[in-house]
Design a protein around this motif. Structure first.
Motif, PDB file in Angstrom:
ATOM      1  N   GLU A  53       0.854  -1.192   0.000  1.00 19.51           N
ATOM      2  CA  GLU A  53       0.000   0.000   0.000  1.00 19.51           C
ATOM      3  C   GLU A  53       0.883   1.233   0.000  1.00 19.51           C
ATOM      4  OE1 GLU A  53      -3.239   2.150   2.997  1.00 19.51           O
ATOM      5  OE2 GLU A  53      -2.172   0.380   3.670  1.00 19.51           O
ATOM      6  N   SER A  54       0.360   2.329  -0.518  1.00 21.00           N
ATOM      7  CA  SER A  54       1.082   3.602  -0.440  1.00 21.00           C
ATOM      8  C   SER A  54       0.091   4.756  -0.488  1.00 21.00           C
ATOM      9  CB  SER A  54       2.101   3.734  -1.572  1.00 21.00           C
ATOM     10  OG  SER A  54       1.458   3.794  -2.808  1.00 21.00           O
ATOM     11  N   TYR A  55       0.505   5.872   0.099  1.00 18.10           N
ATOM     12  CA  TYR A  55      -0.281   7.098   0.031  1.00 18.10           C
ATOM     13  C   TYR A  55       0.635   8.290   0.254  1.00 18.10           C
ATOM     14  CZ  TYR A  55      -0.512   6.201   5.116  1.00 18.10           C
ATOM     15  OH  TYR A  55      -0.223   5.916   6.424  1.00 18.10           O
ATOM     16  N   THR A  56       0.149   9.456  -0.141  1.00 24.28           N
ATOM     17  CA  THR A  56       0.919  10.685  -0.002  1.00 24.28           C
ATOM     18  C   THR A  56       0.646  11.307   1.362  1.00 24.28           C
ATOM     19  OG1 THR A  56       0.714  11.047  -2.374  1.00 24.28           O
ATOM     20  CG2 THR A  56       1.392  12.919  -1.060  1.00 24.28           C
ATOM     21  N   TYR A  57       1.712  11.734   2.029  1.00 20.82           N
ATOM     22  CA  TYR A  57       1.621  12.411   3.317  1.00 20.82           C
ATOM     23  C   TYR A  57       2.217  13.804   3.151  1.00 20.82           C
ATOM     24  CZ  TYR A  57       2.661  13.801   8.090  1.00 20.82           C
ATOM     25  OH  TYR A  57       2.731  14.492   9.267  1.00 20.82           O
ATOM     26  N   ASP A  74      10.036  -8.899   7.218  1.00 21.19           N
ATOM     27  CA  ASP A  74       9.615  -7.911   8.221  1.00 21.19           C
ATOM     28  C   ASP A  74       8.781  -6.819   7.565  1.00 21.19           C
ATOM     29  OD1 ASP A  74      11.023  -9.154  10.339  1.00 21.19           O
ATOM     30  OD2 ASP A  74      12.882  -8.164   9.711  1.00 21.19           O
ATOM     31  N   GLN A  75       7.686  -6.451   8.229  1.00 16.07           N
ATOM     32  CA  GLN A  75       6.833  -5.395   7.695  1.00 16.07           C
ATOM     33  C   GLN A  75       7.455  -4.040   8.001  1.00 16.07           C
ATOM     34  OE1 GLN A  75       2.787  -5.828   8.978  1.00 16.07           O
ATOM     35  NE2 GLN A  75       2.463  -7.569   7.639  1.00 16.07           N
ATOM     36  N   LYS A  76       7.470  -3.177   6.980  1.00 15.52           N
ATOM     37  CA  LYS A  76       8.098  -1.867   7.103  1.00 15.52           C
ATOM     38  C   LYS A  76       7.215  -0.793   6.492  1.00 15.52           C
ATOM     39  CE  LYS A  76      12.691  -1.710   6.123  1.00 15.52           C
ATOM     40  NZ  LYS A  76      13.880  -1.931   5.256  1.00 15.52           N
ATOM     41  N   ALA A  77       7.488   0.425   6.909  1.00 13.56           N
ATOM     42  CA  ALA A  77       6.953   1.615   6.256  1.00 13.56           C
ATOM     43  C   ALA A  77       8.161   2.398   5.763  1.00 13.56           C
ATOM     44  CB  ALA A  77       6.129   2.456   7.211  1.00 13.56           C
ATOM     45  N   LEU A 121       0.282   7.510   8.474  1.00  7.93           N
ATOM     46  CA  LEU A 121       1.624   7.440   9.029  1.00  7.93           C
ATOM     47  C   LEU A 121       2.509   8.286   8.138  1.00  7.93           C
ATOM     48  CD1 LEU A 121       3.426   6.150  11.203  1.00  7.93           C
ATOM     49  CD2 LEU A 121       3.878   4.299   9.587  1.00  7.93           C
ATOM     50  N   GLY A 122       3.205   9.235   8.735  1.00  7.81           N
ATOM     51  CA  GLY A 122       4.054  10.136   7.964  1.00  7.81           C
ATOM     52  C   GLY A 122       5.374  10.363   8.664  1.00  7.81           C
ATOM     53  N   TYR A 123       6.190  11.215   8.075  1.00 14.74           N
ATOM     54  CA  TYR A 123       7.512  11.483   8.632  1.00 14.74           C
ATOM     55  C   TYR A 123       7.662  12.978   8.865  1.00 14.74           C
ATOM     56  CZ  TYR A 123      12.385  10.632   9.611  1.00 14.74           C
ATOM     57  OH  TYR A 123      13.592  10.531  10.241  1.00 14.74           O
ATOM     58  N   GLU A 124       8.042  13.335  10.087  1.00 13.15           N
ATOM     59  CA  GLU A 124       8.233  14.728  10.484  1.00 13.15           C
ATOM     60  C   GLU A 124       9.585  14.857  11.208  1.00 13.15           C
ATOM     61  OE1 GLU A 124       6.448  17.371   9.829  1.00 13.15           O
ATOM     62  OE2 GLU A 124       4.611  16.494   9.057  1.00 13.15           O
ATOM     63  N   GLU A 125       9.829  16.004  11.832  1.00 13.00           N
ATOM     64  CA  GLU A 125      11.095  16.264  12.524  1.00 13.00           C
ATOM     65  C   GLU A 125      11.479  15.187  13.541  1.00 13.00           C
ATOM     66  OE1 GLU A 125      11.027  20.171  14.228  1.00 13.00           O
ATOM     67  OE2 GLU A 125      10.319  21.045  12.355  1.00 13.00           O
ATOM     68  N   PRO A 126      10.559  14.772  14.427  1.00 12.43           N
ATOM     69  CA  PRO A 126      10.981  13.783  15.431  1.00 12.43           C
ATOM     70  C   PRO A 126      11.054  12.353  14.902  1.00 12.43           C
ATOM     71  CG  PRO A 126       8.706  14.361  15.788  1.00 12.43           C
ATOM     72  CD  PRO A 126       9.204  15.241  14.676  1.00 12.43           C
ATOM     73  N   GLY A 127      10.602  12.118  13.688  1.00 12.30           N
ATOM     74  CA  GLY A 127      10.585  10.766  13.118  1.00 12.30           C
ATOM     75  C   GLY A 127       9.195  10.437  12.613  1.00 12.30           C
ATOM     76  N   TYR A 145      -0.860  14.753  16.234  1.00 14.21           N
ATOM     77  CA  TYR A 145       0.283  13.965  15.776  1.00 14.21           C
ATOM     78  C   TYR A 145       0.784  13.158  16.960  1.00 14.21           C
ATOM     79  CZ  TYR A 145       0.050  17.031  11.766  1.00 14.21           C
ATOM     80  OH  TYR A 145      -0.379  17.710  10.652  1.00 14.21           O
ATOM     81  N   ILE A 146       0.786  11.848  16.787  1.00 11.53           N
ATOM     82  CA  ILE A 146       1.199  10.927  17.838  1.00 11.53           C
ATOM     83  C   ILE A 146       2.470  10.234  17.373  1.00 11.53           C
ATOM     84  CG2 ILE A 146       0.524   8.884  19.155  1.00 11.53           C
ATOM     85  CD1 ILE A 146      -2.425   9.768  18.629  1.00 11.53           C
ATOM     86  N   LEU A 147       3.489  10.244  18.210  1.00 16.68           N
ATOM     87  CA  LEU A 147       4.764   9.640  17.845  1.00 16.68           C
ATOM     88  C   LEU A 147       4.613   8.133  17.650  1.00 16.68           C
ATOM     89  CD1 LEU A 147       7.161  11.526  20.277  1.00 16.68           C
ATOM     90  CD2 LEU A 147       6.835  11.928  17.831  1.00 16.68           C
ATOM     91  N   PHE A 148       5.085   7.648  16.529  1.00 16.49           N
ATOM     92  CA  PHE A 148       5.008   6.230  16.192  1.00 16.49           C
ATOM     93  C   PHE A 148       5.819   5.396  17.177  1.00 16.49           C
ATOM     94  CE2 PHE A 148       7.136   2.704  13.950  1.00 16.49           C
ATOM     95  CZ  PHE A 148       6.036   1.943  13.598  1.00 16.49           C
TER      96      PHE A 148
END
Length: 160
Positions: A53-57, A74-77, A121-127, A145-148
């Motif tokens: 699966e994929s989507y734009t963040y 292993d499952q990854k993002a 699920l996206g990527y920001e400054e803290p990860g 925004y909740i830290l993964f």
């Protein structure tokens, strides 16, 4: 005369429907294209062996979040920047963070959630972060925004 009115009504409705479908299809095309390119880059960079699966963040920077399985099962993002720079790719193992359901339960513990509009699920400054968009009990739009990594709050934008 009655037949002409029926014909004109049906023709106008059909034409409107075709135009609406074409506009929506053309509007979605750039997203579909960049997602396909990001999926291929994730495969070429050996970050993933299989894409599911994929989507734009869109955050401070835009990424395509690509989910899948690596060569070890292993499952990854994988977070591919929309400029498709291979050296800027980020990735996380899904087992190393909280799931979508766990992020939702963190949000619902706060209460005041009427309807969840989407989670990404996206990527920001803290990860890696879970972006949750929802309506509260007063029908106000909220982004949290909740830290993964650990499920802590990173940022809250409330009552828009």
């Amino acid at each position: 005369m009655k037949n002409w009115l029926i014909f004109i009504s049906v023709f106008t409705f059909s034409l409107s429907l075709v135009i609406a479908v074409l506009v929506l299809w053309k509007a979605e095309a750039p997203f579909h294209s960049i997602e396909e390119q990001a999926e291929q880059l994730a495969l070429d960079a050996k970050a993933l062996a299989i894409v599911s699966e994929s989507y734009t963040y869109n955050g401070k920077n835009s990424y395509v979040t690509v989910f899948g399985v690596d060569e070890y099962g292993d499952q990854k993002a994988v977070f591919v920047p929309t400029n498709l720079e291979e050296d800027s790719i980020q990735e996380v193992f899904l087992k190393d963070g909280i799931t979508e359901k766990e992020a939702l339960s963190v949000l619902k513990n706060e209460g005041n959630v009427q309807k969840v509009l989407h989670m990404k699920l996206g990527y920001e400054e803290p990860g890696a972060v879970w972006e949750v968009t929802y309506l509260n009990n007063e029908d106000k739009l909220n982004y949290v925004y909740i830290l993964f990594e650990d499920g802590d709050w990173w940022k809250r934008i409330k009552n828009l």
